[in-house]
Design a protein around this motif. Sequence first.
Motif, PDB file in Angstrom:
ATOM      1  N   TRP A   1       0.815  -1.214   0.000  1.00  0.00           N
ATOM      2  CA  TRP A   1       0.000   0.000   0.000  1.00  0.00           C
ATOM      3  C   TRP A   1       0.850   1.266   0.000  1.00  0.00           C
ATOM      4  O   TRP A   1       0.567   2.214  -0.729  1.00  0.00           O
ATOM      5  N   LEU A   2       1.886   1.283   0.841  1.00  0.00           N
ATOM      6  CA  LEU A   2       2.718   2.479   0.967  1.00  0.00           C
ATOM      7  C   LEU A   2       3.925   2.376   0.033  1.00  0.00           C
ATOM      8  O   LEU A   2       4.450   1.295  -0.205  1.00  0.00           O
ATOM      9  N   ASP A   3       4.368   3.511  -0.434  1.00  0.00           N
ATOM     10  CA  ASP A   3       5.476   3.572  -1.392  1.00  0.00           C
ATOM     11  C   ASP A   3       6.807   3.583  -0.643  1.00  0.00           C
ATOM     12  O   ASP A   3       7.132   4.577   0.021  1.00  0.00           O
ATOM     13  N   PRO A   4       7.605   2.503  -0.731  1.00  0.00           N
ATOM     14  CA  PRO A   4       8.876   2.459   0.006  1.00  0.00           C
ATOM     15  C   PRO A   4       9.931   3.416  -0.527  1.00  0.00           C
ATOM     16  O   PRO A   4      10.984   3.576   0.092  1.00  0.00           O
TER      17      PRO A   4
ATOM     18  N   ALA B   1      10.553   8.885   1.657  1.00  0.00           N
ATOM     19  CA  ALA B   1      11.487   8.933   2.788  1.00  0.00           C
ATOM     20  C   ALA B   1      10.868   8.452   4.101  1.00  0.00           C
ATOM     21  O   ALA B   1      11.497   7.669   4.830  1.00  0.00           O
ATOM     22  N   PRO B   2       9.647   8.872   4.473  1.00  0.00           N
ATOM     23  CA  PRO B   2       9.094   8.388   5.742  1.00  0.00           C
ATOM     24  C   PRO B   2       8.889   6.877   5.763  1.00  0.00           C
ATOM     25  O   PRO B   2       9.115   6.231   6.793  1.00  0.00           O
ATOM     26  N   VAL B   3       8.446   6.307   4.640  1.00  0.00           N
ATOM     27  CA  VAL B   3       8.238   4.859   4.578  1.00  0.00           C
ATOM     28  C   VAL B   3       9.574   4.135   4.651  1.00  0.00           C
ATOM     29  O   VAL B   3       9.703   3.105   5.328  1.00  0.00           O
ATOM     30  N   ARG B   4      10.560   4.686   3.971  1.00  0.00           N
ATOM     31  CA  ARG B   4      11.901   4.081   4.024  1.00  0.00           C
ATOM     32  C   ARG B   4      12.450   4.133   5.444  1.00  0.00           C
ATOM     33  O   ARG B   4      13.058   3.164   5.920  1.00  0.00           O
ATOM     34  N   ALA B   5      12.239   5.244   6.128  1.00  0.00           N
ATOM     35  CA  ALA B   5      12.692   5.352   7.525  1.00  0.00           C
ATOM     36  C   ALA B   5      11.984   4.318   8.399  1.00  0.00           C
ATOM     37  O   ALA B   5      12.597   3.710   9.286  1.00  0.00           O
TER      38      ALA B   5
ATOM     39  N   ARG C   1       4.612  -0.395  13.352  1.00  0.00           N
ATOM     40  CA  ARG C   1       4.248  -0.415  11.925  1.00  0.00           C
ATOM     41  C   ARG C   1       2.772  -0.055  11.745  1.00  0.00           C
ATOM     42  O   ARG C   1       2.396   0.711  10.857  1.00  0.00           O
ATOM     43  N   GLY C   2       1.908  -0.610  12.614  1.00  0.00           N
ATOM     44  CA  GLY C   2       0.484  -0.322  12.509  1.00  0.00           C
ATOM     45  C   GLY C   2       0.161   1.142  12.757  1.00  0.00           C
ATOM     46  O   GLY C   2      -0.624   1.746  12.017  1.00  0.00           O
ATOM     47  N   LEU C   3       0.777   1.743  13.799  1.00  0.00           N
ATOM     48  CA  LEU C   3       0.512   3.141  14.112  1.00  0.00           C
ATOM     49  C   LEU C   3       1.010   4.066  13.008  1.00  0.00           C
ATOM     50  O   LEU C   3       0.342   5.043  12.652  1.00  0.00           O
ATOM     51  N   PHE C   4       2.184   3.757  12.448  1.00  0.00           N
ATOM     52  CA  PHE C   4       2.691   4.582  11.351  1.00  0.00           C
ATOM     53  C   PHE C   4       1.731   4.527  10.167  1.00  0.00           C
ATOM     54  O   PHE C   4       1.423   5.563   9.554  1.00  0.00           O
ATOM     55  N   THR C   5       1.271   3.327   9.838  1.00  0.00           N
ATOM     56  CA  THR C   5       0.391   3.188   8.681  1.00  0.00           C
ATOM     57  C   THR C   5      -0.944   3.874   8.930  1.00  0.00           C
ATOM     58  O   THR C   5      -1.519   4.487   8.016  1.00  0.00           O
TER      59      THR C   5
END
Length: 392
Positions: free
Chosen positions: A70-73, A76-80, A118-122
């Motif tokens: 779902w999220l684009d790796p 930058a935030p997803v990569r972090a 991971r859940g809270l970030f998403t």
Amino acid sequence: MAGDLLRTRDGGHARVGFVELFFDLIFVFAITQISHALLAHLSWIGALQGFMLLGAVWWAWIDTSWITNWLDPERAPVRALLFLLMAAGLVMSTSLPEAFGEKGLIFACAFASLQVGRGLFTLWAVRRHDVLRPNFQRICIWAGVGAALWITGGLMEGQARLIIWLIAVAFEFAGPACYFWVPGLGRSHTEDWEVEGAHMAERVGLFIIICLGESVLVTGATFAGLDWTAPVVGAFAAAFAGTLAMWWIWFSKAHDAASDVISHANDTGRVARRAYTYAPILVVAGIVVTAVGDEMSLSHPGGAIDFAMAAVLIGGPMLFLVGAQVFKLAAFGIWSPSRLGGIAALGALSLAVPVLTPVGLAACATAVLIGVGAWETVATHRMPAEEARTPE
């Protein structure tokens, strides 16, 4: 903006990114740790503990694969996030051998932080998405309850830890099956879990490659430290050929066809949950147990076979074929004659244990896997061109 973190759905195949492959390296180490832990505690309790730890590792990985679908790796935030998950995963992996000993709380906290973080970030990333936001509200609640179970178990000792963590593993497996139902918030729907099918298939295929690679590493490292006698060389050849056969079976036409099925499904979430979230765990378990059997046959190629050795030398390939059959059934609704035949042949092989040496039993089990791979290849080549996308 949060919406900027979502992948762009343009109808093409979202290729697996380098950062996702980098994240997967942690799990090479984790799978190796589980193999060594199982080899050191080869008993019914050891097998149960190994399965529980493998279940935790699997959910840490597959849940992250759903997120990067779902999220684009590349953002930058997803990569972090992935880098932070790697750090937690490394702590989890290093504590695996002592998870039921002195490092239980460390293992539990690392796994819990990985799942909850991971859940809270998403949830933050999709806060403006009307469909995904309520889905991740439920997922975060499930992750929080699961984390409490893992940490509670980590605070306990002995049988109490085993029981609580067994409940925790069951809770992880129950989440997607129960659609993350929460009182007052209801349940999710697989139609809400729209995924990019080819990406999901590729991610699971890469995890299988990780497990097969771990098997090669174990075989090579053990073989390098032994005297290269004829029985040892024979055991090495059987182990390596068995790994190749498992690769052959998994990455057959059925794998490509399954990728096609999920890519063109009306409800990609349903197919992804059934065929790519649950079914592969048996395949992974089979590869791990087979690696343990390979190490045992290399270290002790001659002599009598005890129950534990027979269980892993036959049980590993059998678990793999059972998982491969479950995957085929989940993806296509097909009972595979070749895979069912291989399972039956391995079951019959147990009757020959009293007259075989470990290297002989390993060679016979490998021969069954090779036979299954050859059967499927021949069956595929015989199909008419218009049926080539459907597995035999």
